[in-house]
Design an enzyme around this catalytic site. Sequence first.
Site, PDB file in Angstrom:
ATOM      1  N   ASP A  72     -43.378 -10.521  29.198  1.00 46.30           N
ATOM      2  CA  ASP A  72     -42.405  -9.447  29.148  1.00 46.30           C
ATOM      3  C   ASP A  72     -42.342  -8.719  30.495  1.00 46.30           C
ATOM      4  OD1 ASP A  72     -40.595  -7.812  27.467  1.00 46.30           O
ATOM      5  OD2 ASP A  72     -42.050  -6.227  27.856  1.00 46.30           O
ATOM      6  N   GLU A  76     -39.546 -13.373  31.388  1.00 49.76           N
ATOM      7  CA  GLU A  76     -38.522 -12.437  30.912  1.00 49.76           C
ATOM      8  C   GLU A  76     -37.988 -11.704  32.142  1.00 49.76           C
ATOM      9  OE1 GLU A  76     -36.665  -9.278  30.536  1.00 49.76           O
ATOM     10  OE2 GLU A  76     -38.589  -8.406  29.932  1.00 49.76           O
ATOM     11  N   ASP A  99     -34.552  -6.536  21.383  1.00 49.35           N
ATOM     12  CA  ASP A  99     -34.027  -5.275  21.904  1.00 49.35           C
ATOM     13  C   ASP A  99     -32.508  -5.179  21.807  1.00 49.35           C
ATOM     14  OD1 ASP A  99     -36.430  -4.058  22.581  1.00 49.35           O
ATOM     15  OD2 ASP A  99     -36.470  -4.921  24.590  1.00 49.35           O
TER      16      ASP A  99
END
Length: 504
Positions: free
Chosen positions: A291, A338, A393
């Site tokens: 992430d 990511e 998200d």
Amino acid sequence: MRENGVLLPIFALPSEYGIGCFSKEAYAFVDTLKRAGQRWWQILPLGPTGYGDSPYQSFSTFAGNPYFINLEQLKESGLLTKEELESEDFGEEGNSIDYEKLYHARSRILFKAFKRFRPLADSDYAAFLKDNEFWLDDYCAYMAIKDKYDGKPWTKWDEPLRKREPGAMRKARLELEEEINFYRFQQFIFWRHWCWLHSYANANGIGIIGDIPIYVAFDSADTWANPDLFQFDEDMEPIAVAGCPPDGYAAKGQLWGNPLYRWDYHKSTGYAWWMKRISYCMRQYDMLRIDHFRGFESYYSVPYGDEDASGGHWEEGPGIDFFDTLKKEIGAARIIAEDLGFLTESVRDLVKQTGYPGMKVLEFAFDSRDGSGNSYLPHNYPRNCVVYTGTHDNDTILGWMTSAPPADVAAAKRYLRLNRREGYHWGMMRGAWASVADLAVMQMQDLLGLGSAARMNVPSTVGANWRWRALPGSFSPALARKLRREMAIYARLPVAAKKEEEHA
């Protein structure tokens, strides 16, 4: 090889006792993925969650969430009774999670199982403690002391324990021995149950994509036990914290509040803590999504105490040196970078240097502010990428269709030839599957054609996130058959599934 997958967090599985877990429903989901011609199951971080219930704000980067322990298995092994399980209120069954009820009920029921557990009679227990000693003892002590202080963060503890003075720690370990052993028990059972499920998935041709947040929570065993790793002052307060600069979505930026790393110190140790962290993840998963990958090239630093992120600035990260060390120490590992958000050429260069696939989000492709050169449009994809219609998200596809600017929705309809009769979600997913991306992963909510009520997370908000759950039977045999046909059309069937098709 063209591959596919489904994104569904463990907690979003349909199951009894208030939350998705490593139960029979998880095994049934693996079976359905196989029938649907899928290759990967992507989940979110598995760590124990605190305030806000976010899997990206965990009490430990190594520990597992005891909410995911299979209570039915504990009953079958004699550690719980049917009556005990029926007496607890885990919250109403359905498509939402009641975390407050879950916290109290799970704590009570797992303590009953712990009191019946006989560690000397379980040959795997001692090996687990030894193999995980490098993080387990600190985590269990941290959680037990935290309970003693009624859940207060470690920065609010008495100074001797806050600063881990040897005498205070010895005294605490003696006084809280039972509580510490309770947390050891939870981690052992979590690991056992996860290993069983992971092995079952692999045996059925399903790989697990895990997720590692770049940052750790300020209130965590990681920061308490390893303050040298972070930008703290002499009083153990952060000097600066993580965030995101102001942009078109957040006028004052995003203030995440996570402590920042002392990258110079990490480099001096050969990134030892990080190597342990990623090695541990690669034991848990078959592929790993990192992430906020851009934070390794440069990170946004906000002075501690600021009310928003507008006063932050960029600092240089470890860059390619980190990933060269990772490849040297761990070897080849399947990693997804990511790389979403505002990217500079130096960030793009870092992704290219690592060779890791970046991410493409189809919902971003039609943002009218980005112009015709939008890299999220499928015709601009490289093969070495992973495409999503949306991530945890993002809004669901159908939610996005009603909430996005009309010009963006119109652009998506034109580009993807979407039509209402079929369902806009199927047209958008086909756009992802048809692309050249090596891997295409769809959210379960989009496969089910759900609206904004099923959204997993709205960034920078607290209170209503991470609660959605799939209802029993929602991933129906008919849906699995349809999904398998789509995989065959777009050449994304796994090799084993192709052979089954040939011999059918």
